[in-house]
Design a protein around this motif. Structure first.
Motif: not given
Length: 416
Positions: A286-287, A290-291, A294, A363, A367, A370-371
């Motif tokens: 998921e990370s 997202h990266f 981004g 990104a 990220t 979100d984290l």
């Protein structure tokens, strides 16, 4: 209703009802009539009535009903006495049978399931001590209500014996369980109202009973009924505080069980280890996802506005010299001269370093945001305290600032 529990031949019953003229096929008009029937508020009762009303007379006599019942009863079905006192009240004694209209038939069906459960309990209670084995209870419920219950609940029915001392199930337990499953909609409404009022989205048995007494004046639940509900919902949650997900395994008939509780301890540990690994892998992927998103968003945004950034940089550069003739009168003049002297591609001179730098910068910002938000968001309610939101935004901005100055200087030098 869980459609995966409906057997193929049972769909044939619906076909029989839709096939009004018994031709072995359903016309478009038949289908329109059948759809209109299903839209009625009492469709469940009327579909069954039409199935038993073989001659389409609008009423059912006992012989017609009993013949259809026998034809569709499985060989290993639990016995049912149609000559007993309960059936006599609805259809008359053996020599005094009477026809049933639709309202009478529907009312009989209303109580039929409870009577089937009672007679099945009596059938298994051989020594008349008021108790049956857990597996016998499971068979009763599977035969009478399996289509309304989740796989999770059906697989764990034998554990009902654990709500009291001993290893058997009493008739009181069976009746309490039946009352709960007959009022699933009301139970779900009470649970939703109670969990909304809870700070952490979880409730106790007392919270449930308090909300039940508040929301309904007459439809109260006994302590045993509440015990049974919380027993099945909390099989793997000994704290007694349960959330909507815990109750969904009991209330949602389409819930599928990943594995059965009470199996070998090693297998259970393996399932938990695999679940933990899967969760970790999911977080990593998921990370990365997202990266990547981004990076694409940052690169696309930087590419689209780069001509404006180039013009701005060149205008700033000519003002900083302070000597000589001014090359550009204004921003529009600057853009025209760049296109005339360097071509349209000149507007994107030095864009590659900008993309290489801005993409990871954006990104990283998204990220990190979100984290941090994910770590401090309440998993049960999905809410996050505004203070944590500020910290998430600040952390993302701090990471962006660390990387951005070098990238900005590099892009400006290329733009010049």
């Amino acid at each position: 209703m869980a459609t995966h529990k409906i057997k193929r031949y049972q769909y044939g019953i619906l076909f029989y009802v839709a096939d009004r003229e018994q031709k072995g096929k359903v016309t478009l008009q038949d289908w329109a009539v059948f759809q209109n029937l299903l839209a009625k508020p009492d469709a469940e009762y009327e579909v069954i009535f039409r199935f038993f009303d073989r001659d389409r007379s609008g009423y059912i006599d006992f012989e017609e009903f009993y013949g259809t019942w026998q034809a569709h009863k499985g060989e290993d079905s639990l016995p049912f006495n149609w000559s007993g006192d309960w059936a006599t009240l609805y259809i008359g004694a053996k020599n005094k049978r009477h026809i049933m209209t639709y309202p009478q038939f529907a009312q009989m069906l209303r109580g039929l399931q409870g009577e089937r459960v009672r007679q099945a309990f009596v059938h298994f209670d051989k020594n008349k001590d008021g108790f049956i084995e857990p597996e016998e209870f499971q068979r009763i419920i599977r035969e009478t209500a399996a289509h309304k219950l989740s796989d999770y609940l059906l697989d764990n029915l034998p554990t009902l014996c654990n709500i009291a001392t001993g290893s058997k199930i009493s008739y009181a337990n069976v009746r309490a369980f039946q009352n709960i499953i007959q009022q699933m909609d009301m139970v779900e409404l009470i649970i939703r109202n109670a969990t909304i009022k809870s700070a952490d989205g979880k409730i106790t048995r007392t919270d449930f009973l308090n909300e039940a007494s508040r929301i309904s004046r007459f439809n109260l639940y006994t302590p045993m009924e509440a015990d049974i509900l919380f027993h099945f919902a909390g099989l793997d949650e000994p704290s007694g505080r349960l959330g909507l997900r815990d109750f969904a395994r009991v209330l949602d008939p389409s819930w599928h069980t990943a594995y059965t509780l009470g199996t070998d301890a090693i297998a259970d540990a393996g399932q938990k280890a695999f679940a933990g690994t899967k969760s970790l892998l999911h977080d990593v992927l998921e990370s990365v996802h997202h990266f990547a998103l981004g990076s694409l968003a940052g690169a696309f945004g930087a590419f689209m506005v780069y001509p404006i950034d180039l013009v701005k940089t060149r205008m700033q550069n000519q003002r900083s010299s302070g000597v000589g003739q001014v090359l550009y009168k204004n921003s529009i003049d600057c853009a025209k001269k760049v296109i005339r002297n360097e071509g349209f591609k000149g507007l994107y001179s030095g864009v590659l370093p900008q993309l290489v730098g801005v993409a990871p910068e954006k990104a990283i910002k998204l990220t990190v945001n979100d984290l941090v938000r994910g770590k401090f968001t309440d998993k049960g309610t999905g809410n996050i305290w505004w203070g944590w939101e500020l910290i998430a935004g600040g952390s993302a901005g701090a990471c962006q600032v660390v990387l951005y100055p070098t990238l900005a200087m590099s892009s400006r030098r290329e733009a010049c």
